[in-house]
Design a protein around this motif. Structure first.
Motif, PDB file in Angstrom:
ATOM      1  N   GLU A  92       0.827  -1.209   0.000  1.00  0.00           N
ATOM      2  CA  GLU A  92       0.000   0.000   0.000  1.00  0.00           C
ATOM      3  C   GLU A  92       0.862   1.261   0.000  1.00  0.00           C
ATOM      4  OE1 GLU A  92      -3.474   2.220   2.627  1.00  0.00           O
ATOM      5  OE2 GLU A  92      -2.766   0.243   3.233  1.00  0.00           O
ATOM      6  N   CYS A  95       2.380   1.713  -3.411  1.00  0.00           N
ATOM      7  CA  CYS A  95       1.359   2.208  -4.348  1.00  0.00           C
ATOM      8  C   CYS A  95       1.096   3.697  -4.128  1.00  0.00           C
ATOM      9  CB  CYS A  95       0.066   1.416  -4.204  1.00  0.00           C
ATOM     10  SG  CYS A  95       0.176  -0.265  -4.826  1.00  0.00           S
ATOM     11  N   ASN A  96       1.018   4.119  -2.878  1.00  0.00           N
ATOM     12  CA  ASN A  96       0.792   5.535  -2.589  1.00  0.00           C
ATOM     13  C   ASN A  96       1.942   6.397  -3.083  1.00  0.00           C
ATOM     14  OD1 ASN A  96      -1.671   5.021  -1.364  1.00  0.00           O
ATOM     15  ND2 ASN A  96      -0.808   4.922   0.684  1.00  0.00           N
ATOM     16  N   ALA A  98       4.033   5.581  -5.467  1.00  0.00           N
ATOM     17  CA  ALA A  98       4.049   5.483  -6.936  1.00  0.00           C
ATOM     18  C   ALA A  98       3.044   6.445  -7.564  1.00  0.00           C
ATOM     19  CB  ALA A  98       3.769   4.051  -7.376  1.00  0.00           C
ATOM     20  N   GLN A  99       1.985   6.774  -6.851  1.00  0.00           N
ATOM     21  CA  GLN A  99       0.964   7.685  -7.375  1.00  0.00           C
ATOM     22  C   GLN A  99       1.258   9.144  -7.044  1.00  0.00           C
ATOM     23  OE1 GLN A  99      -2.981   6.413  -6.205  1.00  0.00           O
ATOM     24  NE2 GLN A  99      -2.387   4.280  -6.406  1.00  0.00           N
ATOM     25  N   SER A 100       2.302   9.378  -6.262  1.00  0.00           N
ATOM     26  CA  SER A 100       2.633  10.746  -5.867  1.00  0.00           C
ATOM     27  C   SER A 100       3.353  11.453  -7.000  1.00  0.00           C
ATOM     28  CB  SER A 100       3.501  10.728  -4.609  1.00  0.00           C
ATOM     29  OG  SER A 100       4.790  10.242  -4.929  1.00  0.00           O
ATOM     30  N   SER A 101       3.662  12.698  -6.767  1.00  0.00           N
ATOM     31  CA  SER A 101       4.401  13.452  -7.790  1.00  0.00           C
ATOM     32  C   SER A 101       5.787  13.839  -7.288  1.00  0.00           C
ATOM     33  CB  SER A 101       3.618  14.707  -8.173  1.00  0.00           C
ATOM     34  OG  SER A 101       3.446  15.522  -7.034  1.00  0.00           O
ATOM     35  N   GLN A 105       8.731   8.727  -6.589  1.00  0.00           N
ATOM     36  CA  GLN A 105       7.700   8.021  -7.341  1.00  0.00           C
ATOM     37  C   GLN A 105       8.291   6.900  -8.197  1.00  0.00           C
ATOM     38  OE1 GLN A 105       5.943  10.427 -10.412  1.00  0.00           O
ATOM     39  NE2 GLN A 105       4.069   9.200 -10.465  1.00  0.00           N
ATOM     40  N   TYR A 106       9.350   7.182  -8.908  1.00  0.00           N
ATOM     41  CA  TYR A 106       9.935   6.187  -9.813  1.00  0.00           C
ATOM     42  C   TYR A 106      10.597   5.044  -9.053  1.00  0.00           C
ATOM     43  CZ  TYR A 106       8.812   9.597 -13.337  1.00  0.00           C
ATOM     44  OH  TYR A 106       8.137  10.463 -14.131  1.00  0.00           O
ATOM     45  N   ILE A 109       7.759   2.770  -8.146  1.00  0.00           N
ATOM     46  CA  ILE A 109       7.305   2.043  -9.339  1.00  0.00           C
ATOM     47  C   ILE A 109       8.267   0.904  -9.647  1.00  0.00           C
ATOM     48  CG2 ILE A 109       6.967   2.223 -11.845  1.00  0.00           C
ATOM     49  CD1 ILE A 109       5.895   5.112 -11.271  1.00  0.00           C
TER      50      ILE A 109
END
Length: 123
Positions: A92, A95-96, A98-101, A105-106, A109
């Motif tokens: 979780e 995933c959070n 990975a969805q950030s800016s 993030q990378y 991912i």
């Protein structure tokens, strides 16, 4: 060597390393702590001690990339990624992130992709 990792864990090194991840000292010391915890987390006998200490700095502290910095090398190794996936909240949190800016993030991912591409994880 796994026996040295066990000795370090039994000596109580994990709380001190986690304090470094939380930004008590410099970023250089945080990096050293990440590397040490990453080493301890690569052994089946010491991973639970690292995992159970609590999801590692950057995953709970938005000001520190230390947690994701620790997960990235663990996920990139093919040595038993199972404990990562069984640790509460890791997927979780990845995933959070990975969805950030943000800059991490990378890294999140990459971790998720390594876990998904592992045939042992998918079985």
């Amino acid at each position: 060597m796994e026996e040295f990792a066990e000795t370090a864990v039994n000596a109580g090194v994990i709380p001190a390393l986690v304090e470094l991840l939380r930004g008590k000292l410099t970023w250089v010391e945080q990096r050293v702590a990440v590397q040490a915890l990453g080493h301890l987390a690569t052994y089946a006998s010491t991973f639970p001690a690292v995992a159970n200490y609590g999801v590692w700095g950057g995953l709970v502290n938005g000001n520190s990339p230390a947690g994701i910095g620790l997960l990235q090398p663990i996920c990139s190794y093919k040595i038993d990624r199972g404990p990562i996936t069984s640790c509460p909240g890791i997927i979780e949190a990845l995933c959070n992130i990975a969805q950030s800016s943000d800059d991490w993030q990378y890294m999140a991912i990459d971790c998720l992709l390594w876990l998904l591409q592992d045939p042992n994880y998918l079985s």
